[in-house]
Design a protein around this motif. Sequence first.
Motif, PDB file in Angstrom:
ATOM      1  N   PRO A  63     151.445  66.195  50.714  1.00 27.86           N
ATOM      2  CA  PRO A  63     150.080  66.039  51.362  1.00 27.86           C
ATOM      3  C   PRO A  63     150.446  64.558  52.147  1.00 27.86           C
ATOM      4  O   PRO A  63     150.050  64.691  53.278  1.00 27.86           O
ATOM      5  CB  PRO A  63     149.757  64.938  50.181  1.00 27.86           C
ATOM      6  N   LEU A  67     148.997  64.888  56.064  1.00 28.23           N
ATOM      7  CA  LEU A  67     148.145  63.911  55.895  1.00 28.23           C
ATOM      8  C   LEU A  67     148.791  63.284  57.708  1.00 28.23           C
ATOM      9  O   LEU A  67     147.918  63.404  58.709  1.00 28.23           O
ATOM     10  CB  LEU A  67     148.194  62.654  55.330  1.00 28.23           C
ATOM     11  N   TYR A  70     147.679  65.413  60.167  1.00 29.63           N
ATOM     12  CA  TYR A  70     146.763  66.355  60.460  1.00 29.63           C
ATOM     13  C   TYR A  70     146.375  64.605  61.245  1.00 29.63           C
ATOM     14  O   TYR A  70     145.431  64.597  62.617  1.00 29.63           O
ATOM     15  CB  TYR A  70     145.897  66.742  59.944  1.00 29.63           C
ATOM     16  N   THR A  71     146.491  63.164  61.213  1.00 32.13           N
ATOM     17  CA  THR A  71     145.990  62.435  61.965  1.00 32.13           C
ATOM     18  C   THR A  71     146.387  62.376  63.336  1.00 32.13           C
ATOM     19  O   THR A  71     145.006  61.589  63.765  1.00 32.13           O
ATOM     20  CB  THR A  71     146.939  60.961  60.791  1.00 32.13           C
ATOM     21  N   ALA A  94     142.115  58.815  58.665  1.00 27.97           N
ATOM     22  CA  ALA A  94     143.339  59.598  57.635  1.00 27.97           C
ATOM     23  C   ALA A  94     142.906  58.892  55.800  1.00 27.97           C
ATOM     24  O   ALA A  94     142.584  60.407  55.342  1.00 27.97           O
ATOM     25  CB  ALA A  94     144.693  58.879  57.570  1.00 27.97           C
ATOM     26  N   LEU A  97     139.826  62.170  55.987  1.00 26.21           N
ATOM     27  CA  LEU A  97     140.225  63.520  56.074  1.00 26.21           C
ATOM     28  C   LEU A  97     141.727  63.845  54.743  1.00 26.21           C
ATOM     29  O   LEU A  97     141.333  64.933  54.206  1.00 26.21           O
ATOM     30  CB  LEU A  97     142.023  63.268  57.322  1.00 26.21           C
ATOM     31  N   PHE A  98     142.002  62.318  54.384  1.00 31.66           N
ATOM     32  CA  PHE A  98     142.751  62.776  52.921  1.00 31.66           C
ATOM     33  C   PHE A  98     141.912  62.818  51.359  1.00 31.66           C
ATOM     34  O   PHE A  98     142.217  64.069  50.978  1.00 31.66           O
ATOM     35  CB  PHE A  98     143.545  61.552  52.907  1.00 31.66           C
ATOM     36  N   LEU A 101     141.343  66.753  51.704  1.00 34.48           N
ATOM     37  CA  LEU A 101     142.720  67.511  51.950  1.00 34.48           C
ATOM     38  C   LEU A 101     143.096  67.021  50.184  1.00 34.48           C
ATOM     39  O   LEU A 101     143.185  68.138  49.914  1.00 34.48           O
ATOM     40  CB  LEU A 101     143.835  66.779  52.434  1.00 34.48           C
ATOM     41  N   SER A 150     147.848  62.519  44.131  1.00 37.04           N
ATOM     42  CA  SER A 150     147.299  62.016  46.003  1.00 37.04           C
ATOM     43  C   SER A 150     146.169  61.016  45.557  1.00 37.04           C
ATOM     44  O   SER A 150     145.802  60.438  46.687  1.00 37.04           O
ATOM     45  CB  SER A 150     146.481  63.067  46.296  1.00 37.04           C
ATOM     46  N   LEU A 154     145.328  57.563  48.293  1.00 35.67           N
ATOM     47  CA  LEU A 154     144.636  57.979  48.321  1.00 35.67           C
ATOM     48  C   LEU A 154     144.244  56.771  48.424  1.00 35.67           C
ATOM     49  O   LEU A 154     144.011  55.367  48.920  1.00 35.67           O
ATOM     50  CB  LEU A 154     143.126  58.823  48.713  1.00 35.67           C
TER      51      LEU A 154
END
Length: 288
Positions: A63, A67, A70-71, A94, A97-98, A101, A150, A154
């Motif tokens: 992940p 991440l 995508y970031t 991020a 977004l995370f 995700l 995950s 985060l």
Amino acid sequence: ASFVSALLQQVSTQSSKNLMISKFRCWEALIKNRELLWRLCEREIVSRYRGSVLGWGWTLLQPMLMLAVYTFVFSTVFKARWPDLQQAGSLGFAINLFAGLIVFNLASECIGKAPTLILSQPSYVKKVVFPLELLSASAVGAACFHALTSLAVLALFKMLATGGIPITAILLPVVWIPLICGCAGLAWLLSATGVYLRDLPQLVNVLLSMLMFLSAVFYPISALPERWQPVLLLNPLVHVIEATRAVLVQGAPPSILYILLGIPLSLGFSEFSFRLFEKARRGFADVI
């Protein structure tokens, strides 16, 4: 008269208990086989990384690599920003977004595996008496374990960006009840359908690719034009992602409507899917 009244009250109490049990047969089956379910979840987690060099580390690395990509694409190339963490820049983007995700990956892992769960274990269907409903439940349990891993990442990102984690994070288990129940219901439904419809895995993979961009993972729902927001809100994952961001990032409680509607509807959906699974399993041996 008092004896008859007491007897009727006892019968009524017992009937209501039996009615409650009959209403939620899925949870009764999971509780009854909880030890076996735990072992299946453990096997699912261990077998995923057996023989790999990094092992459990892939749960963190995969992940984080996604991440980072995508970031970079959305915050650096497309200059996207999140309204509630403007001062945090790319790191704030991020975090949001995370959070999205994590929710999507949990659902995607359960849904993606579901169509082949029964087909990949023919011996459980033909040769032994086995509670097949546990295969779907164990897939959901393993996905929850990876999601929790995950979440630890985060939390670290959140502390680096803002210096702390909001107290509303303790509400996350309540927020995720609809998510977990919905994933369990979809897993039972798709695993049963996958036995009879062999094209289902390919169809599910295509739908999951579309669902990632239609679930408000890369943007807040408020970024869409108002006329399109109601259309996107038809996707249940959008509500879960927005509620997750609220409690983990924004420090706000989930909406009362989400709790009052999401939990009962997801419980009802999981029970409905489980009963369909029970009916469909009668023909598994003949088809496989």
